[in-house]
Design an enzyme around this catalytic site. Structure first.
Site, PDB file in Angstrom:
ATOM      1  N   GLY A 100      -7.649   1.420  -4.676  1.00  0.00           N
ATOM      2  CA  GLY A 100      -9.032   1.485  -4.178  1.00  0.00           C
ATOM      3  C   GLY A 100      -9.079   1.419  -2.660  1.00  0.00           C
ATOM      4  O   GLY A 100      -8.155   1.867  -1.970  1.00  0.00           O
ATOM      5  N   SER A 101     -10.130   0.772  -2.153  1.00  0.00           N
ATOM      6  CA  SER A 101     -10.424   0.851  -0.709  1.00  0.00           C
ATOM      7  C   SER A 101      -9.378   0.204   0.197  1.00  0.00           C
ATOM      8  O   SER A 101      -9.354   0.499   1.394  1.00  0.00           O
ATOM      9  CB  SER A 101     -11.794   0.234  -0.426  1.00  0.00           C
ATOM     10  OG  SER A 101     -12.791   1.020  -1.044  1.00  0.00           O
ATOM     11  N   VAL A 102      -8.546  -0.686  -0.327  1.00  0.00           N
ATOM     12  CA  VAL A 102      -7.491  -1.232   0.553  1.00  0.00           C
ATOM     13  C   VAL A 102      -6.581  -0.110   1.035  1.00  0.00           C
ATOM     14  O   VAL A 102      -5.943  -0.216   2.077  1.00  0.00           O
ATOM     15  CB  VAL A 102      -6.638  -2.338  -0.135  1.00  0.00           C
ATOM     16  CG1 VAL A 102      -7.417  -3.629  -0.293  1.00  0.00           C
ATOM     17  CG2 VAL A 102      -6.086  -1.887  -1.453  1.00  0.00           C
ATOM     18  N   SER A 103      -6.555   0.993   0.266  1.00  0.00           N
ATOM     19  CA  SER A 103      -5.712   2.132   0.631  1.00  0.00           C
ATOM     20  C   SER A 103      -6.306   2.943   1.784  1.00  0.00           C
ATOM     21  O   SER A 103      -5.631   3.798   2.361  1.00  0.00           O
ATOM     22  CB  SER A 103      -5.508   3.029  -0.602  1.00  0.00           C
ATOM     23  OG  SER A 103      -4.538   3.997  -0.368  1.00  0.00           O
ATOM     24  N   LYS A 104      -7.575   2.673   2.102  1.00  0.00           N
ATOM     25  CA  LYS A 104      -8.188   3.407   3.226  1.00  0.00           C
ATOM     26  C   LYS A 104      -7.476   3.101   4.541  1.00  0.00           C
ATOM     27  O   LYS A 104      -7.568   3.866   5.500  1.00  0.00           O
ATOM     28  CB  LYS A 104      -9.674   3.038   3.336  1.00  0.00           C
ATOM     29  CG  LYS A 104     -10.538   3.690   2.246  1.00  0.00           C
ATOM     30  CD  LYS A 104     -11.965   3.194   2.273  1.00  0.00           C
ATOM     31  CE  LYS A 104     -12.740   3.802   1.103  1.00  0.00           C
ATOM     32  NZ  LYS A 104     -13.996   3.085   0.839  1.00  0.00           N
TER      33      LYS A 104
END
Lengths: 170, 575
Positions: B287-291
């Protein structure tokens, strides 16, 4: 037949004793400068022809002759043999005793090693954070609630309030 | 005639005696000469006993040198039923000592068997009590047993051993050969009663103890991480969770906590699912931690800058799929920093479109997606990173925001550790040193990986991520640690259904590091389907607890160069 003088009788030299102990096998020749030891022709029995290849028999006979004429030596030799055998027995006993002692020490070392490991385990268990927390709680210790870190009398460096759920568990 | 007969009889008798003597002599010749080696061996077998001396399995120690796993000698009680004359009587006196049912014990003691285990690995005190009974046909054998003094602490990391003292999980398996050591043997000559003949044949080949392992695990931080995680799971009714603490400068793992957990001392009563080290075995869509990776790639390739203003709607259609932001909003002008801090899906995808799928794929790979960490942990997953030629039309959008790829929590922590280390990867490591049987310590060296991004890019991105915990638009305010600047990112990812299409539930995570100016620690927290599901309201809080404790424990400098006092240990949540 005149017998050769014994070493004791002659008070002779070691050389003479050797000659007595080990009779010559052939005619002697005169030794210059030693008149007492000169050979009288006919006084010495004719040498017996030695059986060929029987050196061992010769030694045996010489030993026998020696033992007959020196009982003290025989006793001494027997004592030496006895002492050696007895010494060996004593050594054996000593080795056996040490062997028992060694295996006893090894058993004790193993037991102490096991005990040391058990104590290390006890220390590790006592030092485990879970145990420290339990011990602290049992002694009535509680973690602080609101924490404020001040610098000087009034400068607030940091503040920490317990989160929901944290308080109840402390 | 009589004389002749008598002579004949004598001759016959003599012949018989000669023949008999010949047979005896022949047999003697056979035994003494022809068969001597076999007979000697048989004789030696009766007198010579060879005992295997078990090697002590090496201990596993925490970084402060205290034991997390230790082997101790115990006593195994065995029986030789054929030598037991009164099985009922023996069972009567043995059963209370060994805490075994008398009837079952009597059944074991009855029969014609030569060897049967009665009770394995008993305390030495119990062994002494059994020995004192001097029961015929009952014997004791020394057997080592593995103990874990701190109970469930780091249980999934340590693993456990089986009945034969072989590692079956965790580091006990990875380093089994090193920990096991080499058994020795003792050869002794014994009399018919079994006693050692003191001056008989004797030789001892000493066992070589196994090496000790000193782990990078900090016992206090590990405990705090486990307590914080347990509290989070209870408080938000999560299915479970994992937390990792890494020193980004060395790659040393200071804590690796899992929940649910188990006590390796009580292995038989534990749930097999609780024995799994979720941090390295389980994969999830990040999810967004991968941004963070998408942003790093965009900054590194100069497709955008932190201050570039973009117009961002709350929805974006790519092919048949419509992507939306976490909350509805009108079209807004946002800087790239604000896009990351507010975790805008639409803004991130727009940047990823500029980046292109090959470039995004390359950077995901550089940050360690689809690649094992090098920890060599049993069952470690490499995650899933599909190649660009396998991507769907919508994959660029989904992968840019951390869906459609899968990583382990440790891989995610490694990616952030790379950023925290100025863009240089350090291989995660659990073993600080080994200590061999002679007591010599052999330190492991940190393994440096490649530079992934420039130091400048890393610094810029770090500042952007500080805004997540401290900025106005940040989604991770709950992760802020008073007194420290914290950089990090929230992630609330949908969970794919197992064995079916679509998603069900959420994985909430927060990964970050502090102090942002000189990172000492990276903490990753993942919660499996908590209620509420938003990471900013769950995982970020657990992150803060672990990070705050760890920073103060290590005496990390707070903002302004201050050192805050050490922390207090927390109590575990009540059931």
């Amino acid at each position: 037949m005149a017998a050769l003088p014994s070493p004791r009788d002659s008070g002779g030299t070691p050389h003479a004793r050797r000659e007595h102990a080990f009779p010559p096998t052939g005619p002697r020749t005169a030794v210059p400068g030693r008149p007492g030891l000169s050979v009288v022709p006919g006084a010495v029995p004719a040498p017996r022809p030695r059986p060929s290849g029987s050196a061992a028999a010769g030694y045996r006979s010489r030993f026998k002759a020696s033992f007959k004429s020196n009982p003290a030596r025989v006793t001494a030799a027997l004592l030496v043999v006895f002492a050696v055998v007895f010494g060996l027995v004593l050594l054996n006993i000593y080795v056996a005793q040490n062997s028992f002692h060694l295996s006893d020490l090894q058993r004790r070392a193993a037991a102490l090693q096991t005990e040391q490991r058990r104590l290390r385990y006890e220390v590790a268990r006592a030092e485990s954070p879970e145990n420290v927390v339990e011990m602290g709680a049992s002694l009535g210790l509680v973690a602080p609630g609101n924490q404020k870190f001040l610098e000087g009398p009034s400068v607030l460096v940091s503040e920490r309030t317990p989160i929901e759920g944290e308080e109840s568990s402390r | 005639m009589t004389k002749v007969r008598s002579t004949l009889r004598l001759l016959t008798l003599m012949c018989l005696m000669l023949a008999g003597s010949g047979v005896v002599a022949g047999r003697l010749f056979w035994l003494q000469v022809m068969d001597s080696s076999r007979m000697s061996a048989m004789a030696a077998e009766q007198r010579i006993r060879t005992l295997t001396l078990p090697a002590n399995r090496g201990s596993i120690l925490a970084s402060d040198g205290t034991e997390l796993a230790i082997s101790m000698e115990t006593k195994t009680v065995y029986a030789s039923p054929r030598e037991i004359e009164d099985p009922a009587g023996a069972a009567q006196v043995l059963a209370p000592i060994l805490a075994i049912d008398t009837g079952k014990l009597q059944a074991k003691l009855t029969g014609d068997s030569g060897f049967v285990y009665i009770a394995r690995r008993q305390d030495p005190e119990i062994g002494d009590q059994v020995a004192a009974l001097k029961l015929p046909g009952i014997g004791l054998l020394p057997e080592p047993k593995r103990f874990y003094p701190s109970g469930p602490l780091a249980a999934q990391v340590l693993g456990f051993v089986g009945d034969e003292n072989k590692g079956l999980a965790g580091l006990e398996t990875t380093y089994d050969a090193l920990l096991t050591g080499r058994p020795g043997k003792a050869v002794t000559e014994r009399d018919p009663a079994g006693r050692v003949i003191p001056v008989g044949e004797s030789s001892v080949q000493e066992a070589v103890e196994g090496n000790d392992l000193i782990l990078t695990i900090d016992k206090q931080i590990q405990y705090e991480a486990e307590v914080a995680l347990a509290r989070a799971v209870v408080r938000w009714q999560a299915n479970g969770g994992t937390a990792i603490v890494i020193d980004p400068r060395t790659g040393n793992i200071l804590a690796m906590a899992n929940n649910p957990t188990f006590d390796p001392n009580l292995l038989s009563s534990s749930d097999s699912a609780a024995r799994r080290n979720r941090a390295v075995v389980d994969i999830m869509e990040p999810g967004s931690v991968s941004k963070m990776v998408t942003a790093a790639a965009a900054l590194e390739t100069n497709v955008t800058t932190p201050t570039e203003v973009m117009r961002v709607d709350d929805k974006l259609r790519i092919g048949a799929k419509t992507f939306s932001d976490s909350h509805p909003h009108p079209i807004e002008s946002m800087t790239f920093s604000q896009i990351i801090q507010s975790s805008s899906n639409v803004g991130t995808i727009k940047v990823a479109e500029r980046l292109g799928k090959q470039s995004l794929y390359d950077y995901l790979g550089k940050f360690g997606y689809g690649r094992k960490t090098g920890l060599d942990f049993p069952g470690e997953s490499a995650g899933i990173l599909p190649k660009p030629d396998k991507w769907w039309q919508t994959s660029l959008g989904t992968i840019a925001i951390g869906q459609g790829v899968a990583v382990t929590p440790l891989q995610m922590a490694r990616a952030y550790a790379t950023l925290a280390n100025g863009g240089v990867e350090m291989e995660p490591n659990l073993v600080l040193a080994t200590v061999d049987a002679s007591g010599e310590r052999h330190d492991t060296k940190p393994v440096q990986g490649p530079r992934v991004i420039d130091a400048d890019t890393a610094e810029t991105l770090t500042e952007m991520l500080v805004g997540v915990t401290g900025g106005e638009d940040g989604t991770g305010h709950a992760a802020a640690v008073p007194g420290y600047r914290v950089a990090g990112k929230t992630g609330t990812a949908q969970k794919p259904r197992i064995g079916a299409a679509g998603y069900s539930g959420y994985m909430s995570s927060f990964v970050g590091f502090a102090p942002a100016d000189d990172p000492r620690l990276v903490v990753a927290v993942v919660l499996d389907d908590p209620q509420p599901f938003l990471a900013g309201e769950t995982a970020a809080i657990t992150f803060r607890e672990i990070m705050e404790f760890s920073l103060r424990r290590l005496g990390a400098e707070a903002a302004g160069g201050r050192i805050l006092p050490g922390p207090a240990l927390a109590a575990p949540p009540s059931e």
